[in-house]
Design a protein around this motif. Sequence first.
Motif, PDB file in Angstrom:
ATOM      1  N   ILE A  50       0.851  -1.177   0.000  1.00  0.00           N
ATOM      2  CA  ILE A  50       0.000   0.000   0.000  1.00  0.00           C
ATOM      3  C   ILE A  50       0.894   1.237   0.000  1.00  0.00           C
ATOM      4  CG2 ILE A  50      -1.830   1.273   1.190  1.00  0.00           C
ATOM      5  CD1 ILE A  50      -2.589  -1.347   2.573  1.00  0.00           C
ATOM      6  N   ARG A  52       1.218   5.541  -0.219  1.00  0.00           N
ATOM      7  CA  ARG A  52       0.435   6.732   0.120  1.00  0.00           C
ATOM      8  C   ARG A  52       1.280   7.983  -0.079  1.00  0.00           C
ATOM      9  NH1 ARG A  52      -0.970   9.818   5.012  1.00  0.00           N
ATOM     10  NH2 ARG A  52      -3.146  10.513   4.881  1.00  0.00           N
ATOM     11  N   SER A  65       0.913  -5.265   2.734  1.00  0.00           N
ATOM     12  CA  SER A  65      -0.452  -5.679   3.015  1.00  0.00           C
ATOM     13  C   SER A  65      -0.536  -7.195   2.928  1.00  0.00           C
ATOM     14  CB  SER A  65      -1.431  -5.039   2.021  1.00  0.00           C
ATOM     15  OG  SER A  65      -1.137  -5.447   0.693  1.00  0.00           O
ATOM     16  N   CYS A  69      -4.725  -6.071  -4.013  1.00  0.00           N
ATOM     17  CA  CYS A  69      -6.033  -5.432  -3.921  1.00  0.00           C
ATOM     18  C   CYS A  69      -6.935  -5.917  -5.044  1.00  0.00           C
ATOM     19  CB  CYS A  69      -5.880  -3.916  -3.990  1.00  0.00           C
ATOM     20  SG  CYS A  69      -7.438  -3.015  -3.935  1.00  0.00           S
ATOM     21  N   CYS A  72     -11.344  -1.745  -4.098  1.00  0.00           N
ATOM     22  CA  CYS A  72     -11.308  -0.728  -3.052  1.00  0.00           C
ATOM     23  C   CYS A  72     -12.364   0.323  -3.348  1.00  0.00           C
ATOM     24  CB  CYS A  72      -9.926  -0.091  -2.923  1.00  0.00           C
ATOM     25  SG  CYS A  72      -9.283   0.698  -4.416  1.00  0.00           S
ATOM     26  N   LYS A  74     -14.113   4.156  -1.681  1.00  0.00           N
ATOM     27  CA  LYS A  74     -13.997   5.267  -0.749  1.00  0.00           C
ATOM     28  C   LYS A  74     -15.373   5.861  -0.503  1.00  0.00           C
ATOM     29  CE  LYS A  74     -12.370  10.051  -0.793  1.00  0.00           C
ATOM     30  NZ  LYS A  74     -13.679  10.611  -1.187  1.00  0.00           N
ATOM     31  N   ILE A  94      -9.842  -4.807   4.848  1.00  0.00           N
ATOM     32  CA  ILE A  94      -9.189  -3.773   5.639  1.00  0.00           C
ATOM     33  C   ILE A  94      -9.935  -2.452   5.455  1.00  0.00           C
ATOM     34  CG2 ILE A  94      -6.904  -4.832   5.644  1.00  0.00           C
ATOM     35  CD1 ILE A  94      -6.107  -2.941   3.385  1.00  0.00           C
ATOM     36  N   THR A  96      -9.829   1.996   6.432  1.00  0.00           N
ATOM     37  CA  THR A  96      -9.149   3.167   6.951  1.00  0.00           C
ATOM     38  C   THR A  96     -10.188   4.226   7.290  1.00  0.00           C
ATOM     39  OG1 THR A  96      -7.493   4.889   6.525  1.00  0.00           O
ATOM     40  CG2 THR A  96      -8.782   4.146   4.639  1.00  0.00           C
ATOM     41  N   GLY A 100      -6.277   6.752   4.731  1.00  0.00           N
ATOM     42  CA  GLY A 100      -5.208   5.847   4.343  1.00  0.00           C
ATOM     43  C   GLY A 100      -3.963   5.916   5.187  1.00  0.00           C
ATOM     44  N   THR A 102      -3.654   4.943   8.332  1.00  0.00           N
ATOM     45  CA  THR A 102      -3.601   3.643   8.999  1.00  0.00           C
ATOM     46  C   THR A 102      -4.700   2.750   8.440  1.00  0.00           C
ATOM     47  OG1 THR A 102      -5.030   4.445  10.796  1.00  0.00           O
ATOM     48  CG2 THR A 102      -2.637   4.578  11.123  1.00  0.00           C
ATOM     49  N   TRP A 103      -4.409   1.447   8.387  1.00  0.00           N
ATOM     50  CA  TRP A 103      -5.363   0.455   7.908  1.00  0.00           C
ATOM     51  C   TRP A 103      -5.543  -0.605   8.990  1.00  0.00           C
ATOM     52  CZ3 TRP A 103      -8.003   0.781   3.309  1.00  0.00           C
ATOM     53  CH2 TRP A 103      -7.550   1.748   2.397  1.00  0.00           C
TER      54      TRP A 103
END
Length: 272
Positions: A50, A52, A65, A69, A72, A74, A94, A96, A100, A102-103
């Motif tokens: 992951i 960011r 991770s 993926c 995903c 949002k 998972i 957040t 993003g 922290t997951w």
Amino acid sequence: LACGNSPFKPLALFTTNGGKNWSPFSIPNIAEGLLYFKRGCVVLFHDNTIYRTVNGGNTWTSELSEGSCKHCSKFGSNFAFAILGSHIYSTNFIVTRDAGQTWLSANSPFQGMNVYAEGTHFFDTTAIWVFSVLGAVAKSEDLGNTWKVLNTERLVPDDGAIYTIFFLSDSVGFLGGGYEVKIGDIPYIFRTMDGGRTWDSITDLSFESNGPDPLEDDGEIDRRITHIFGSKSGNVLWAIAGNKQILRSNDTGRTWTEQLYPQYKTRFGNVY
């Protein structure tokens, strides 16, 4: 923000004026999944990692991770949900709540079942529907903390798959998919009127453009339903078949007719 590869290299473009002009956006790898939270803050998934950035791609942080993926989504300014797994099996969820940074591991709706999640759909501030590749459906009303399995009935044959889910209201929803046959691909659209507990197959799908698909090497026609979307304020819905044909329904999904447009040698990726 748009992502792709050119060819097999990371490619991203960014616009700040509604798509009139696009500028390069630096990304560290080809995106399996991408989340745009706010200007400069982007999360990218690639091969068990992951990434960011909070400064528009100038620098990126990364963390491992528990799988690639598969999907995903949002919702709101800070919340996102991701499904991780292999090409076939999706076993890790998972979430957040801080854009993003922290997951955390989330509960799986199909825990202990031989069912693997494929994708999600956010309906409002708390409701999430999750579906499996064969048509199982579960719903959470608290952003994934707890789940209720609504349907485990297999909707498609062995060589079929469900690719998308969309809910027009709390009770009316749709699943889209298809399966491969020798002469091409057969599309499927299923509709529920009871919030996902039971599903009926919609058979009235009208295609006007026929013949081999110029994008397919073997000349077969790809008509698997990959996207369904619409406005919650009306009865009009759209579906994407084979990532290149557009279907429209004016009667809340009872019947569907192809919408013709100037076709190019390309496919739709993400559709909003």
